[in-house]
Enzyme design. Sequence first.
Site, PDB file in Angstrom:
ATOM      1  N   CYS A  73      25.107  63.610  49.707  1.00  0.00           N
ATOM      2  CA  CYS A  73      25.473  64.004  48.342  1.00  0.00           C
ATOM      3  C   CYS A  73      24.430  64.934  47.708  1.00  0.00           C
ATOM      4  O   CYS A  73      24.345  66.095  48.111  1.00  0.00           O
ATOM      5  CB  CYS A  73      25.749  62.756  47.519  1.00  0.00           C
ATOM      6  N   HIS A  96      28.706  58.049  50.426  1.00  0.00           N
ATOM      7  CA  HIS A  96      27.861  56.865  50.286  1.00  0.00           C
ATOM      8  C   HIS A  96      28.616  55.711  50.932  1.00  0.00           C
ATOM      9  O   HIS A  96      29.692  55.899  51.497  1.00  0.00           O
ATOM     10  CB  HIS A  96      27.650  56.551  48.801  1.00  0.00           C
ATOM     11  N   ARG A 132      34.832  65.380  38.386  1.00  0.00           N
ATOM     12  CA  ARG A 132      34.064  64.630  39.375  1.00  0.00           C
ATOM     13  C   ARG A 132      34.984  64.107  40.462  1.00  0.00           C
ATOM     14  O   ARG A 132      36.115  63.706  40.188  1.00  0.00           O
ATOM     15  CB  ARG A 132      33.342  63.435  38.734  1.00  0.00           C
TER      16      ARG A 132
HETATM   17  N1  GLN Z   1      24.370  65.385  41.127  1.00  0.00           N
HETATM   18  C1  GLN Z   1      25.231  65.759  42.216  1.00  0.00           C
HETATM   19  C2  GLN Z   1      26.683  65.950  41.801  1.00  0.00           C
HETATM   20  O1  GLN Z   1      27.126  65.362  40.830  1.00  0.00           O
HETATM   21  C3  GLN Z   1      25.110  64.719  43.314  1.00  0.00           C
HETATM   22  C4  GLN Z   1      25.627  63.372  42.905  1.00  0.00           C
HETATM   23  C5  GLN Z   1      25.269  62.271  43.890  1.00  0.00           C
HETATM   24  O2  GLN Z   1      24.348  62.396  44.665  1.00  0.00           O
HETATM   25  N2  GLN Z   1      25.984  61.155  43.821  1.00  0.00           N
HETATM   26  O3  GLN Z   1      27.368  66.691  42.461  1.00  0.00           O
END
Ligand code: GLN
Length: 256
Positions: free
Chosen positions: A112, A210, A146
């Site tokens: 990520c 994850h 998101r």
């Molecule tokens: N900050 C990054 C995004 O929102 C990665 C998020 C994360 O590692 N969960 O894309």
Amino acid sequence: MTQTGPGGSPAGSGSAAPDRPSALRLVWIYPDLLSTYGDRGNLIMLERRARLRGIAVESVQVNSDQAVPAQGDIYLLGGGEDLPQVLAARRLRADGGLAAAAARGAVVFAVCAGYQVLGSVFGGAEGEPVDGLEILDISSGRGDRRGVGEVVADVDPGLGVDRLTGFENHQGVTRLGPSARPLARVVHGVGNGDGTEGAYAGRVLGTYLHGPALVRNPSLADLLLTWATGPLAALAEDEESWTRRLRAERLAAMSA
Ligand code: GLN
């Protein structure tokens, strides 16, 4: 560097042994900035699956005020929130150790935020472009919404890795350049945002997953170990049953 993991030192050795090439050296990068959703489980999984095969393991964790060691075999980066991600990228660029390790052929596995940091650029907290490490031919920006939830994805058949199961939570979308290959095709979820998930080139591999990713996907853990140590023996059935149950449960939840 801080020694982690009970089996890192040879039993009975009271003296410092800075160079033990016989042990597999795992380097957990910046847990103080990049470690969301239990990503440390990736380190634990690699340690476990190596030791079960009789491979000695030495794990170090490197915080963001410490130098990245040059001699690791597998470097791990986790996910992170936007500001810690920007800070991690800045410090890793200034340090230079991770890029040098990747250039000499060390294995790098990044999740990520860590995945985005490996590329040429990613979107910062306000969407501004932030320079990455240019270890992997990807570039990331911020998407309209998101990607949150479970992911299922089918891995590039050349890698011999089972269907991926994982969890994603990111705003970033990622494009691959010509020298990176998609890790997988998305069956369910968002991944890179274009129907692909993750990327790899040589021994550098990144994913949005994850879960932790390597706990849910032991064959991906074994791919990384194989890249670092060569062909691996199969594990005993009873060592695999708990992770099989976890995979079956998560995959069944997505097909329900
Ligand atoms: N900050 C990054 C995004 O929102 C990665 C998020 C994360 O590692 N969960 O894309």
